[in-house]
Design a protein around this motif. Structure first.
Motif, PDB file in Angstrom:
ATOM      1  N   MET A  29      -8.748  -3.322   4.810  1.00 49.11           N
ATOM      2  CA  MET A  29      -7.565  -2.967   4.040  1.00 49.11           C
ATOM      3  C   MET A  29      -7.835  -3.058   2.543  1.00 49.11           C
ATOM      4  N   GLU A  30      -8.691  -4.000   2.122  1.00 44.71           N
ATOM      5  CA  GLU A  30      -9.006  -4.112   0.701  1.00 44.71           C
ATOM      6  C   GLU A  30      -9.760  -2.889   0.209  1.00 44.71           C
ATOM      7  N   GLU A  84      -8.229  -0.300  -2.597  1.00 45.56           N
ATOM      8  CA  GLU A  84      -8.966   0.022  -3.816  1.00 45.56           C
ATOM      9  C   GLU A  84      -9.106   1.531  -3.978  1.00 45.56           C
ATOM     10  N   TYR A  85      -9.404   2.208  -2.887  1.00 45.00           N
ATOM     11  CA  TYR A  85      -9.555   3.665  -2.961  1.00 45.00           C
ATOM     12  C   TYR A  85      -8.230   4.346  -3.290  1.00 45.00           C
ATOM     13  N   LEU A  86      -7.158   3.943  -2.607  1.00 41.79           N
ATOM     14  CA  LEU A  86      -5.857   4.578  -2.817  1.00 41.79           C
ATOM     15  C   LEU A  86      -5.334   4.357  -4.231  1.00 41.79           C
ATOM     16  N   ASP A  87      -5.584   3.180  -4.775  1.00 39.27           N
ATOM     17  CA  ASP A  87      -5.037   2.858  -6.095  1.00 39.27           C
ATOM     18  C   ASP A  87      -5.863   3.443  -7.239  1.00 39.27           C
ATOM     19  N   SER A 141     -14.948   8.693  -6.782  1.00 38.83           N
ATOM     20  CA  SER A 141     -14.667   7.693  -5.744  1.00 38.83           C
ATOM     21  C   SER A 141     -14.410   8.371  -4.401  1.00 38.83           C
ATOM     22  N   SER A 142     -13.845   9.594  -4.440  1.00 38.71           N
ATOM     23  CA  SER A 142     -13.632  10.331  -3.196  1.00 38.71           C
ATOM     24  C   SER A 142     -14.972  10.727  -2.578  1.00 38.71           C
ATOM     25  N   ILE A 166       0.828  -1.204   0.000  1.00 37.41           N
ATOM     26  CA  ILE A 166       0.000   0.000   0.000  1.00 37.41           C
ATOM     27  C   ILE A 166       0.867   1.261   0.000  1.00 37.41           C
ATOM     28  N   ILE A 167       2.012   1.202   0.646  1.00 34.02           N
ATOM     29  CA  ILE A 167       2.974   2.294   0.555  1.00 34.02           C
ATOM     30  C   ILE A 167       4.307   1.715   0.081  1.00 34.02           C
TER      31      ILE A 167
END
Length: 263
Positions: free
Chosen positions: A63-64, A68-71, A77-78, A29-30
């Motif tokens: 976490m999933e 999904e949001y971060l990627d 989506s925000s 994720i990071i």
């Protein structure tokens, strides 16, 4: 302003554990940069992602969902994520309000128990009480604790039982009258969502402090009082635990009330 930060600096500044930061790196994720000596260096972009992770994890996002949001985050989506955050926060507020009400109720019951007159027989009119009841007898406190856990599991929405004065037992009247012994026939947990009902009506009641063996003496006193005053006893003796092991480890502080149904 610095553009890169070490893992210890990030952990201290943003209140995120070092192990958590390393875990987020492990699952991709990071992705911090590495110095020639192998130290991790985190960019402003990494910090933004960590803040998003921390905030969303605190209100229950998986976490999933976060990955999904971060990627793939966009304006749409925000907006969707913020709506989800708002709903999650509303649920947490509802839970905390319920928890606050529960704590206030327990505090009230403990204070009420401490103000009950001890060793005085009185006549009370008690309304019907919904409860969860297990018609299983027991011989000692350890067996009772197992039954109480089973009762609590009947309503997963219950938050606490500490100081609830909602735990009780039924004592066999024939055994108390004929053998002068305490024979526990069942346990119950008073709960407005319970399917069982403790009958309403008139009860002779007495409250005592200390160990439960006193229930034998005070139970017989209630029965004798009922006979002396020409009351008809209608059923088994109820033992209500106002203050018990869930509130104090000092047995001398226990407060128990016996309730004998009569007419």
């Amino acid at each position: 302003m610095k553009n890169f930060f070490k893992i210890g600096e990030i952990s201290k500044l943003y209140g995120i554990g070092v192990d958590s930061i390393r875990y987020y790196e492990e699952i991709g994720i990071i992705k911090p940069q590495r110095s020639e000596s192998g130290y991790r260096y985190y960019s402003i972009h990494d910090i933004w992602r960590l803040n998003v992770i921390r905030d969303l994890r605190s209100i229950g996002f998986t976490m999933e969902q976060i990955r999904e949001y971060l990627d793939h985050h966009t304006v749409l989506s925000s907006i969707s994520m913020l709506e989800d955050e708002k709903n999650a926060i509303a649920k947490q507020i509802q839970y905390l309000q319920k928890l606050q009400k529960n704590v206030e109720h327990r505090l009230h019951n403990i204070h009420s128990a401490l103000s009950l007159p001890l060793g005085e027989i009185c006549l009370m009119n008690i309304p019907p009480r919904h409860c969860h009841l297990l018609p299983e007898g027991y011989k000692n406190e350890e067996e009772m604790d197992v039954l109480i856990k089973q009762l609590i599991n009947l309503n997963q929405n219950r938050l606490y039982i500490i100081g609830s004065n909602q735990i009780g037992t039924m004592i066999s009247l024939p055994s108390l009258v004929n053998k002068k012994v305490l024979s526990y026939q069942s346990v119950f947990l008073i709960d407005e969502e319970g399917e069982d009902i403790l009958a309403g009506g008139h009860y002779l009641c007495v409250t005592y402090r200390g160990d439960y063996r006193q229930s034998s003496y005070w139970g017989q006193e209630l029965i004798q009082y009922a006979h002396t005053h020409n009351f008809k006893v209608l059923g088994n003796l109820l033992e209500i635990l106002w203050i018990d092991i869930h509130t104090t480890s000092d047995e001398s502080e226990y407060i128990t009330q016996l309730q004998l149904p009569i007419e």
